[in-house]
Design an enzyme around this catalytic site. Structure first.
Site, mmCIF file in Angstrom:
data_model
loop_
_atom_site.group_PDB
_atom_site.id
_atom_site.type_symbol
_atom_site.label_atom_id
_atom_site.label_comp_id
_atom_site.label_asym_id
_atom_site.label_seq_id
_atom_site.Cartn_x
_atom_site.Cartn_y
_atom_site.Cartn_z
ATOM 1 N N ASP A 52 -48.567 -11.833 5.738
ATOM 2 C CA ASP A 52 -47.449 -11.599 6.546
ATOM 3 C C ASP A 52 -46.997 -10.216 6.576
ATOM 4 O OD1 ASP A 52 -44.592 -11.533 7.411
ATOM 5 O OD2 ASP A 52 -44.394 -13.678 7.102
ATOM 6 N N TYR A 141 -38.423 -9.086 23.080
ATOM 7 C CA TYR A 141 -39.917 -8.554 22.932
ATOM 8 C C TYR A 141 -40.026 -7.308 23.568
ATOM 9 C CZ TYR A 141 -44.902 -8.963 24.165
ATOM 10 O OH TYR A 141 -46.185 -8.992 24.018
HETATM 11 P P1 NAD Z 1 -50.824 -14.220 19.814
HETATM 12 O O1 NAD Z 1 -49.500 -15.051 19.908
HETATM 13 O O2 NAD Z 1 -51.858 -15.040 20.436
HETATM 14 O O3 NAD Z 1 -51.260 -13.922 18.378
HETATM 15 C C1 NAD Z 1 -50.202 -13.320 17.613
HETATM 16 C C2 NAD Z 1 -50.663 -13.553 16.035
HETATM 17 O O4 NAD Z 1 -49.972 -13.178 15.182
HETATM 18 C C3 NAD Z 1 -51.093 -15.156 15.725
HETATM 19 O O5 NAD Z 1 -52.195 -15.362 15.260
HETATM 20 C C4 NAD Z 1 -49.699 -15.370 14.583
HETATM 21 O O6 NAD Z 1 -50.104 -16.233 13.545
HETATM 22 C C5 NAD Z 1 -49.634 -13.982 14.094
HETATM 23 N N1 NAD Z 1 -48.451 -13.666 13.348
HETATM 24 C C6 NAD Z 1 -47.251 -14.064 13.865
HETATM 25 N N2 NAD Z 1 -46.210 -13.612 12.978
HETATM 26 C C7 NAD Z 1 -46.915 -12.975 12.034
HETATM 27 C C8 NAD Z 1 -46.706 -12.490 10.761
HETATM 28 N N3 NAD Z 1 -45.356 -12.417 10.393
HETATM 29 N N4 NAD Z 1 -47.398 -11.858 10.037
HETATM 30 C C9 NAD Z 1 -48.813 -11.839 10.252
HETATM 31 N N5 NAD Z 1 -49.323 -12.395 11.257
HETATM 32 C C10 NAD Z 1 -48.333 -12.931 12.234
HETATM 33 O O7 NAD Z 1 -50.618 -12.939 20.363
HETATM 34 P P2 NAD Z 1 -51.902 -12.162 21.123
HETATM 35 O O8 NAD Z 1 -51.879 -12.320 22.538
HETATM 36 O O9 NAD Z 1 -53.132 -12.207 20.432
HETATM 37 O O10 NAD Z 1 -51.186 -10.642 21.110
HETATM 38 C C11 NAD Z 1 -51.588 -9.744 20.005
HETATM 39 C C12 NAD Z 1 -50.555 -8.552 20.206
HETATM 40 O O11 NAD Z 1 -50.838 -7.967 21.555
HETATM 41 C C13 NAD Z 1 -49.378 -8.623 20.187
HETATM 42 O O12 NAD Z 1 -48.490 -7.636 19.586
HETATM 43 C C14 NAD Z 1 -48.820 -8.867 21.514
HETATM 44 O O13 NAD Z 1 -47.397 -8.557 21.789
HETATM 45 C C15 NAD Z 1 -49.624 -7.858 22.182
HETATM 46 N N6 NAD Z 1 -49.846 -7.991 23.576
HETATM 47 C C16 NAD Z 1 -50.400 -9.086 24.096
HETATM 48 C C17 NAD Z 1 -50.629 -9.431 25.421
HETATM 49 C C18 NAD Z 1 -51.457 -10.634 25.907
HETATM 50 O O14 NAD Z 1 -51.362 -11.088 27.066
HETATM 51 N N7 NAD Z 1 -52.205 -11.438 24.954
HETATM 52 C C19 NAD Z 1 -50.149 -8.658 26.353
HETATM 53 C C20 NAD Z 1 -49.467 -7.501 26.071
HETATM 54 C C21 NAD Z 1 -49.053 -7.163 24.408
HETATM 55 C C1 AKB Z 2 -46.422 -12.088 27.231
HETATM 56 O O1 AKB Z 2 -46.428 -12.630 28.395
HETATM 57 O O2 AKB Z 2 -45.505 -12.208 26.751
HETATM 58 C C2 AKB Z 2 -47.818 -11.153 27.009
HETATM 59 C C3 AKB Z 2 -47.201 -9.879 27.489
HETATM 60 C C4 AKB Z 2 -47.845 -9.340 28.851
HETATM 61 O O3 AKB Z 2 -47.064 -9.031 26.677
HETATM 62 N N1 AKB Z 2 -48.567 -11.864 27.736
#
Ligand code: NAD
Ligand code: AKB
Length: 317
Positions: A52, A141
């Protein structure tokens, strides 16, 4: 990068980034962590530990024991889930990022931070949003993402930490489903196109947002982290995007493969409001000139690949 600790490795990005990094740097050199148990594929392909990211002691213990030179800090709560639980979103996204940076400061590890188009807000210039511009996001966020961007700059300036990061657009992929974001519709539409031949969108017709296919996102992460630091003017929070699109355009492209596909709309006011507060399109020139960002997939090639991969996946399940 030689030894990498990935947080939030079970998420949409992590399940693809971890195998990608393991192929490049060796299975044993990429430690995947998450607060949830790993899938058998994740567990069997290299080291995995429960972590975590709010637990600084456990974080530092793992980082030191693994002798990681890089932290890829993916753990987070996405935009729509964040609006439903702002306190949790702040705790994981802001406190978790501060904790990651503090641990990296103790060991000297480099840090990758995934920011987002959510770091912009309703009064940001919406079209060709510049790299450096007004950032007053209207979601918890986005507020945590701006905080993370600023903290990364601060840890570099004050402690010389090698902090780098990208502002990801909505990422589209077929391996794992997205985890509670606003851009998730652009993944769900492909699953429903294959399984039902129709999709009901919670994002309104004509709402443009930036998107990118996951293979381009994975390549961008490694390209940035391997980039010559003397070329990096910004270091972190680079605007990146491969396409600025809205639901009707995806539907039109899907119809080239599934002519009977139809789209309808039941707009979710919460996610629609978030989408409207984000840019329509980003100016990615800083990423192109400072480290050679060059995505390969456009809407047509991504749609062809997504439909093929989702079809194969659903046929197996
Ligand atoms: P996701 O929600 O699919 O995965 C996030 C992971 O973080 C999950 O596996 C969850 O179990 C874990 N998590 C949550 N709380 C936690 C904690 N306290 N300790 C440890 N693990 C924890 O998100 P993602 O799409 O894989 O995104 C990863 C990162 O990239 C995030 O920071 C997100 O904001 C960023 N991001 C993603 C996107 C996208 O479109 N996927 C776009 C922009 C930014
Ligand atoms: C969301 O929609 O929250 C993500 C992002 C663009 O950060 N996919």
């Amino acid at each position: 990068m030689k030894r990498i600790l990935v947080t939030g490795a079970n998420g949409q990005i992590g399940v693809e980034l971890v195998p990608y990094l393991r192929r490049l740097y060796g299975d044993a050199n990429v430690l995947a962590t998450d607060c949830r148990a790993a899938s058998p594929e994740m567990r069997d392909s290299g080291p995995f530990d429960l972590l975590d990211v709010r637990d600084g002691k456990a974080f530092l213990d793992l980082l030191s024991r693994f002798k990681a030179d890089t932290v890829m800090h993916l753990a987070g709560i996405l935009s729509a889930t964040g609006e439903a639980n702002p306190q949790l979103a702040w705790d994981v996204n802001a406190t978790g990022t501060f904790t990651a940076l503090e641990c990296a400061r103790s060991t000297g590890a480099a840090v990758f931070f995934p920011s987002s188009i959510a770091a912009f807000g309703p009064n940001t210039p919406p079209r060709m949003t510049p790299q450096d511009t007004l950032q007053r996001p209207a979601t918890i966020y986005g507020i945590a993402k701006v905080t993370g961007e600023l903290l990364c700059d601060y840890y570099h300036l004050k402690y010389g930490l090698d902090t780098r990061g990208l502002r990801f657009p909505g990422l589209i992929s077929y391996v794992a489903l997205p985890g509670g974001g606003t851009t998730d519709y652009a993944v769900h539409i492909y699953y429903d196109a294959v399984s039902k031949g129709s999709y009901t969108s919670y994002i309104a017709k004509g709402t443009f947002m930036d998107m990118m296919y996951m293979p381009d996102a994975l390549e961008a992460v490694v390209q940035l982290m391997e980039a010559d630091p003397s070329r990096l003017v910004h270091r972190n929070a680079f605007n990146i995007s491969a396409m600025s699109i809205e639901p009707e355009q995806i539907a039109l492209e899907i119809r080239k493969h599934i002519p009977e596909f139809s789209i309808s709309y039941e707009v979710d006011p919460v996610r629609q409001k978030i989408a409207e507060s984000w840019p329509d399109s980003l100016d990615c020139s800083a990423a192109r000139s400072e480290w050679g960002f060059s995505p390969k997939y456009d809407l047509a090639s991504m749609t062809a690949d997504m439909l093929k991969r989702v079809r194969e996946k659903l046929a197996r399940s």
